[in-house]
Design an enzyme around this catalytic site. Structure first.
Site, PDB file in Angstrom:
ATOM      1  N   TRP A   1      -7.246  -4.298   3.048  1.00 40.71           N
ATOM      2  CA  TRP A   1      -5.780  -4.655   3.464  1.00 40.71           C
ATOM      3  C   TRP A   1      -5.680  -5.287   4.837  1.00 40.71           C
ATOM      4  O   TRP A   1      -4.980  -6.394   5.109  1.00 40.71           O
ATOM      5  CB  TRP A   1      -5.032  -3.603   3.423  1.00 40.71           C
ATOM      6  CG  TRP A   1      -4.391  -3.299   1.779  1.00 40.71           C
ATOM      7  CD1 TRP A   1      -4.845  -2.461   0.977  1.00 40.71           C
ATOM      8  CD2 TRP A   1      -3.893  -4.123   0.899  1.00 40.71           C
ATOM      9  NE1 TRP A   1      -4.450  -2.537  -0.261  1.00 40.71           N
ATOM     10  CE2 TRP A   1      -3.924  -3.779  -0.277  1.00 40.71           C
ATOM     11  CE3 TRP A   1      -3.103  -5.427   1.055  1.00 40.71           C
ATOM     12  CZ2 TRP A   1      -3.372  -4.210  -1.554  1.00 40.71           C
ATOM     13  CZ3 TRP A   1      -2.659  -6.052   0.067  1.00 40.71           C
ATOM     14  CH2 TRP A   1      -2.747  -5.646  -1.340  1.00 40.71           C
TER      15      TRP A   1
ATOM     16  N   ASP B   1       0.912  -1.278  10.036  1.00 37.65           N
ATOM     17  CA  ASP B   1       1.344  -1.127   8.536  1.00 37.65           C
ATOM     18  C   ASP B   1       0.752  -0.033   8.076  1.00 37.65           C
ATOM     19  O   ASP B   1      -0.325   0.358   8.317  1.00 37.65           O
ATOM     20  CB  ASP B   1       0.230  -2.250   7.939  1.00 37.65           C
ATOM     21  CG  ASP B   1       0.420  -2.220   6.503  1.00 37.65           C
ATOM     22  OD1 ASP B   1       1.224  -1.379   5.877  1.00 37.65           O
ATOM     23  OD2 ASP B   1      -0.091  -3.361   5.647  1.00 37.65           O
TER      24      ASP B   1
ATOM     25  N   LYS C   1       4.091   3.888  -2.313  1.00 37.47           N
ATOM     26  CA  LYS C   1       2.860   4.840  -2.130  1.00 37.47           C
ATOM     27  C   LYS C   1       3.661   6.283  -2.250  1.00 37.47           C
ATOM     28  O   LYS C   1       3.538   7.379  -2.868  1.00 37.47           O
ATOM     29  CB  LYS C   1       2.206   4.639  -0.994  1.00 37.47           C
ATOM     30  CG  LYS C   1       1.562   3.351  -0.768  1.00 37.47           C
ATOM     31  CD  LYS C   1       0.677   2.846  -2.082  1.00 37.47           C
ATOM     32  CE  LYS C   1      -0.090   1.723  -1.850  1.00 37.47           C
ATOM     33  NZ  LYS C   1      -0.804   1.225  -2.604  1.00 37.47           N
TER      34      LYS C   1
END
Length: 371
Positions: A109, A179, A203
């Site tokens: 990511w 993030d 999530k």
């Protein structure tokens, strides 16, 4: 099938969207038919209603309360996922600055983040784990942070490789941007030390469709004036996260999750204790398997959220996944870029689910070893 009888919801180890708390799912089920205060389905309530304004206000306050933040931070509920933030951050923070922001390349990511950042600037990659296959994170003595950087960006938890920072990085005199999509509200995070935190919901805190952004007010002073409204944090602040039609349903579910964290769990310290217990149980099973299960991440950098591991052969992994599905488990396949097995243990996954997984893993190992 009534929700409370659908046991597979409780064995959902998916990397995302992740499992939601059973108590929240029960409320969502009712709200789809009718939100009591309004008399309408949550799917049909106007984003311009006073009720939804109250939802946004309460959710902002709940997040500030959970993280201990004051009104110097704006709390926004945006669309576009974390991916939109990959671009919005450099677009808004680099106006008139020729210096290079610092980025860490710690997994799949953060690599995506870098790809978007390079469209706006020439970021300085302070450290990369690519040559090592992203099996570990950098130690403090491998990082030389610059006092001149316009900002530092990193990903707190890499879901694909199962790596997580267990400390705050960077200098206090350089804006930190993080993030936190996959560990936001799973534990305390010293949020006041960050200038921007962003996290998509799917999530730990809700369904897909909404991204939480925390931004320190002082950052707004030097932002460019020629940004499209959709890409300007100030537009969303002024509109109270209602600049265009927002995802009412997703925002409402995040509100329910924050109520659950505050009222049922007792805050982020208590949530962290539960999450640590789940992770310790699973990692113990890996470590005591005599090499049958092979953990992927360096032990000091293991993610509490995502345990990523392998078995000795791809064929054995496929038998494991097939048997796990037959046993009622869901979402244990590793990410498509690295394969293997991944067990995601987000907030909504209960300890009993991990206990059942560990029991299944032990039985599977015995069966394979005796065959």
């Amino acid at each position: 099938m009534p929700l409370q009888q659908n046991l597979n919801n409780g064995l959902n180890f998916s990397g995302g969207p992740g499992a939601l708390p059973a108590a929240v799912l029960a409320q969502v089920q009712k709200s789809i038919m009718c939100v009591p205060e309004v008399g309408l389905s949550i799917l049909g309530i106007s984003h311009r209603s006073d009720w939804f304004l109250g939802v946004v206000t309460e959710l902002e306050n709940n997040i500030r309360r959970l993280l201990g933040l004051d009104k110097s931070y704006h709390v926004l509920f945006l669309q576009g996922g974390a991916t939109q933030q990959f671009s919005m951050v450099p677009m808004t923070l680099l106006h008139g600055k020729n210096k290079h922001p610092e980025y860490l390349h710690t997994g799949y990511w953060s690599g995506k983040v870098l790809g978007e950042a390079r469209k706006e600037t020439n970021p300085h990659v302070l450290w990369s784990g690519e040559s090592d296959g992203f099996h570990r994170l950098p130690a403090n003595d491998e990082l030389d942070f610059s006092a001149d950087a316009p900002y530092l960006h990193y990903v707190s938890n890499e879901t694909v490789e199962g790596l997580q920072f267990h400390r705050v990085l960077g200098r206090d005199d350089v804006p930190r941007v993080c993030d936190m999509s996959s560990d936001f509200l799973s534990k305390p995070c010293e949020a006041e030390r960050f200038s921007i935190i962003y996290a998509h919901a799917q999530k730990n805190i809700g369904p897909a469709g909404v991204t939480v952004v925390l931004i320190r007010d002082e950052l707004l002073q030097n932002m460019p004036d020629n940004l499209p409204g959709w890409l300007d944090y100030r537009s969303h602040i002024k509109a109270h996260s209602n600049y265009n039609t927002p995802p009412v349903f997703a925002i409402y579910v995040v509100l329910l999750v924050t109520r659950w964290l505050l009222d049922d769990i007792g805050g982020l310290n208590a949530m962290n204790t539960l999450n640590q217990r789940k992770a310790a149980l699973l990692y113990e099973a890996l470590d005591q398997s005599d090499g049958f299960y092979l953990g992927r991440a360096a032990r000091t950098d293991r993610s509490v959220m995502n345990a990523v591991f392998n078995l000795k052969t791809p064929e054995l992994e496929q038998r494991f996944l097939s048997a796990s599905r037959d046993a009622g488990f869901s979402g244990l396949s590793g990410h498509r870029v690295i394969g293997g097995i991944r067990a995601s243990m987000y907030n909504g996954l209960e300890l009993q689910a991990v206990e059942k997984l560990v029991e299944f893993m032990s039985t599977f190992q015995k069966n394979e070893s005796s065959s």
